[in-house]
Structures are given as C-alpha cells and as structure tokens.
Design an enzyme around this catalytic site. Sequence first.
Site, short mmCIF file in Angstrom:
data_model
loop_
_atom_site.label_atom_id
_atom_site.label_comp_id
_atom_site.label_asym_id
_atom_site.label_seq_id
_atom_site.Cartn_x
_atom_site.Cartn_y
_atom_site.Cartn_z
N MET A 1 0.84 -1.21 0.00
CA MET A 1 0.00 0.00 0.00
C MET A 1 0.88 1.25 0.00
O MET A 1 0.41 2.35 0.32
CB MET A 1 -0.93 0.00 1.22
CG MET A 1 -1.91 -1.18 1.17
SD MET A 1 -3.42 -0.86 2.09
CE MET A 1 -2.76 -0.65 3.73
N GLU B 1 12.06 -0.12 4.84
CA GLU B 1 13.04 -1.20 4.64
C GLU B 1 12.38 -2.59 4.59
O GLU B 1 12.91 -3.50 3.98
CB GLU B 1 14.10 -1.16 5.74
CG GLU B 1 15.38 -0.46 5.34
CD GLU B 1 16.02 -1.04 4.08
OE1 GLU B 1 16.30 -2.25 4.02
OE2 GLU B 1 16.22 -0.27 3.13
N HIS C 1 9.45 -3.34 3.21
CA HIS C 1 9.03 -3.52 1.81
C HIS C 1 10.26 -3.74 0.91
O HIS C 1 10.26 -4.59 0.02
CB HIS C 1 8.28 -2.29 1.30
CG HIS C 1 7.02 -1.95 2.03
ND1 HIS C 1 6.88 -0.82 2.77
CD2 HIS C 1 5.84 -2.60 2.14
CE1 HIS C 1 5.66 -0.76 3.30
NE2 HIS C 1 5.01 -1.84 2.94
N GLN D 1 -10.27 -2.70 2.19
CA GLN D 1 -9.78 -3.42 3.36
C GLN D 1 -9.77 -2.55 4.61
O GLN D 1 -9.35 -2.98 5.68
CB GLN D 1 -8.41 -4.05 3.11
CG GLN D 1 -7.26 -3.08 2.98
CD GLN D 1 -6.00 -3.77 2.47
OE1 GLN D 1 -5.92 -4.21 1.32
NE2 GLN D 1 -5.01 -3.89 3.34
N GLY E 1 4.92 -10.31 3.52
CA GLY E 1 5.71 -10.27 4.75
C GLY E 1 5.03 -11.04 5.87
O GLY E 1 3.80 -11.02 5.99
N GLN F 1 -2.77 -12.42 7.44
CA GLN F 1 -2.90 -12.11 6.01
C GLN F 1 -2.11 -13.10 5.17
O GLN F 1 -2.56 -13.52 4.09
CB GLN F 1 -2.40 -10.69 5.76
CG GLN F 1 -2.25 -10.33 4.29
CD GLN F 1 -1.86 -8.89 4.09
OE1 GLN F 1 -2.67 -8.00 4.27
NE2 GLN F 1 -0.60 -8.65 3.72
N ARG G 1 2.59 2.61 9.34
CA ARG G 1 1.83 3.31 10.38
C ARG G 1 2.71 3.79 11.54
O ARG G 1 2.22 4.55 12.37
CB ARG G 1 0.71 2.42 10.91
CG ARG G 1 -0.42 2.20 9.90
CD ARG G 1 -1.60 1.47 10.53
NE ARG G 1 -2.77 1.50 9.68
CZ ARG G 1 -3.17 0.48 8.91
NH1 ARG G 1 -2.48 -0.64 8.88
NH2 ARG G 1 -4.26 0.58 8.17
#
Length: 298
Positions: free
Chosen positions: A30, A35, A37, A61, A147, A153, A187
């Site tokens: 998103m 780091e 990602h 979501q 991840g 998820q 976040r």
Amino acid sequence: MEVIKTISEMQKISLGLKASGKRIACVPTMGYLHEGHASLIRRGKEIADEVITTIFVNPTQFAPNEDFEKYPRNFERDCEIAQSNGCSYVFHPDILDMYPIGFSTEINISKITKSFEGLSRPTHFTGVATVVAKLFNATLPDIAIFGQKDYQQSLVVKQLSKDLNFPIQIIIAPTFREADGLAMSSRNVYLSREERAKAAILFHSLEAARKVIMSGERSRKMVNGVIHSTLRSIPEIKIDYACSAIADTLEEPDEFLAGERIVLLLAVYLGRTRLIDNAIVPVPRMLDTASDRFIEGI
Ligand code: AMP
C-alpha cells in the site's frame, strides 16, 4: 523502472515478459515504503528476473472508522525506494480502474479469518483477498512475496491462492525490524516520539513468551498471560488481542504439543495508533533442543 497506471497495460507487459521467458515476482504493497518492503523487493530480484511492486491503498480493506483517508502516501519516494532495490515496474492503478462502477465481486475466506484480526476488523480480509486476487490477475506473476509482519494475512493469501488455483508461488519473508525490535510499518509514522520509544514493548512481549515456551510452558493461557503482563508494563498500551495459536491453523488448544509451531499474535493501540506484531516459536521436543531464536520466514 517504469510506472504502469492501468490494468490492461500491466497485463500486456507481463504477458510480453512471460513470452520472452522472464520470471516475474510481484510485491503487493500500500506504499509509503520502508526497509521491510525493500527487503521483499530485493528478495524478488534474487529469485525472479523482473519485480513488479504494486502500490495501491486499497479502500475495501479499511472499515469506515479506519485510517484510509489519512494513510501515509509518498509516491515519488516510493518509486525511488522501489527502483534502488531492483524493482522494474511499479503498478499504481487508480481506484476506478480497480473498482469501476458496478464492481460486485467479493472473495470471502472462512475459518482462518474468523479470529484475531478478523474479529477486530470483520470486513478486512474480504477486502484483502479480493484485491490480492485482482493484483495477481493484473500482474500475472510467477512468484508473489508477502511479509510475515501480517501473519494472518499471509495465511489468507496462501489459502486464496490454493483454493482459486492461482499458478503462483507464495513466499512469506521475515519481518524486518528496527534496532529495538519494533516491526517496521508504514503506520509507525503516526507515533509520537514518546510513543515510539515505548513501542519496543511489543517485541519484548513476544520475546518473553518465547522464553517461557522454551523453558517448558505448554499452557496457552499461561503463554498469553506472559504477553499480556509484559504489555501492561506500559500503561499507555491498550490491548486489542494478545494470543497464541497453532501457527498453521490458528487453532487455540488448551495445551500445545511438542513439535508444534506456535504463533504469538498481538494487536495493540499505543495512543491512537494500532500496531500489530507476531512471532513463530517451535515447541521444543526436549528442553535441551530449545532454540534461542524465533522461526523467521514461513
Ligand atoms: P503494506 O504496505 O503494509 O500493506 O505491506 C505490504 C507488504 O509488505 C505485506 O506483505 C506486508 O506483510 C509486508 N511488510 C510490511 N511491513 C513489513 C516488515 N516490517 N517486514 C517485512 N515485510 C513487511
């Protein structure tokens, strides 16, 4: 590196790459890349010829009371990070290309979505499963990398891929952490300086639970108690859930068995920021086989 804005162009490019024998890895995100990602993009570049990073803040979501509007965004910086870590294409579709007027399909996954994150965010995993299926169909990858940071998820994506026969290898890469153990997250930028200093308690609570499991604790309630009591040492933390479960199924037996893998899962509010983390711990068969580390990557 190229930025691709439409599904049709993305599919054309991916089909062309496949026709020339290239293997494609897709890293769905998103955006507001960090780091964590970047480590997924680098992994993609190691195991495939071309990496497609998708950057799409998926509205479906987020529940209406969640942070879709204020979710951090910085597309230019994202492109720099993606490119410098080996990404060949950034797929950055518009909301209306992904969800045109009349869009009516939802993918619901049962069982593993009913607890933990799925209880707190009842519409979340339907949004995730639906957008991941669409991103797979847009990017047509051979490999997709997610991840472990978002543990439940990762189970949802594996289930989706298996149940709907996507010919895609799903790889779950380890959680990338700050020096004090805080899992990197887009976040984290919401945290004040004081909150950021206290946020390492999440990792410490996972460590504390790992230690009691390694020293012989098998009772789920006792393991959960250790996570809770560690988190409660920071009064500003409000626990949403802090639990342990069998890693593959998310079942919650009273007692764990030797040889099983336990996942420790937590979600807390620190001030107004919701943070999640997890770790996988093997239940030692004999105490002298106890490992001093979490299992990284699944
Ligand atoms: P997000 O942009 O937060 O939706 O995350 C996109 C992908 O990056 C998901 O597969 C996440 O699990 C993964 N990810 C997020 N944070 C981390 C991290 N700290 N380490 C490894 N992977 C991560």
